[in-house]
Design a protein around this motif. Structure first.
Motif, PDB file in Angstrom:
ATOM      1  N   VAL A   1     -69.769  35.489 -46.210  1.00  0.00           N
ATOM      2  CA  VAL A   1     -69.041  34.252 -45.955  1.00  0.00           C
ATOM      3  C   VAL A   1     -67.766  34.619 -45.202  1.00  0.00           C
ATOM      4  O   VAL A   1     -66.854  35.213 -45.757  1.00  0.00           O
ATOM      5  CB  VAL A   1     -68.693  33.519 -47.270  1.00  0.00           C
TER       6      VAL A   1
ATOM      7  N   LYS B   1     -71.924  27.615 -53.405  1.00  0.00           N
ATOM      8  CA  LYS B   1     -70.482  27.796 -53.608  1.00  0.00           C
ATOM      9  C   LYS B   1     -70.189  28.203 -55.056  1.00  0.00           C
ATOM     10  O   LYS B   1     -69.373  29.094 -55.305  1.00  0.00           O
ATOM     11  CB  LYS B   1     -69.731  26.516 -53.246  1.00  0.00           C
TER      12      LYS B   1
ATOM     13  N   TYR C   1     -72.587  25.059 -46.595  1.00  0.00           N
ATOM     14  CA  TYR C   1     -73.051  25.692 -47.822  1.00  0.00           C
ATOM     15  C   TYR C   1     -73.255  24.640 -48.898  1.00  0.00           C
ATOM     16  O   TYR C   1     -72.458  23.724 -49.043  1.00  0.00           O
ATOM     17  CB  TYR C   1     -72.033  26.728 -48.302  1.00  0.00           C
TER      18      TYR C   1
END
Length: 88
Positions: free
Chosen positions: A63, A42, A37
């Motif tokens: 996720v 994030k 990612y």
């Protein structure tokens, strides 16, 4: 879920709920591929946590495992965005 916890000798129903959520979102459980990612992604997820629960963020951004987001948050709290690329 209490029946499943007892039947399969699982410590609590958290794992079952996470498996359910992962299956509902991705149609699979325990993907073998390791996703990478971006720092921006994030930070988007961590920003989402300001107004949503951890479990909502997991499902919304797909996720899994859910501990991934917790790990990002821990690293962010220690180091901030400057080391966003170091967030696992």
């Amino acid at each position: 879920m209490p029946e499943l916890v007892k039947k399969y000798a699982i410590n609590n129903d958290h794992a079952i709920r996470e498996w359910r959520d992962e299956y509902l979102v991705t149609d699979s459980i325990g993907s073998k591929s390791h996703k990478s990612y971006s720092p921006e992604f994030k930070m988007t997820v961590l920003s989402y946590l300001e107004t949503h629960s951890h479990s909502e963020a997991v499902r919304h951004f797909a996720v899994f495992p859910s501990t991934t987001i917790g790990n990002w948050l821990s690293v962010y709290r220690i180091f901030g965005y400057q080391v966003g690329t170091a967030m696992g």
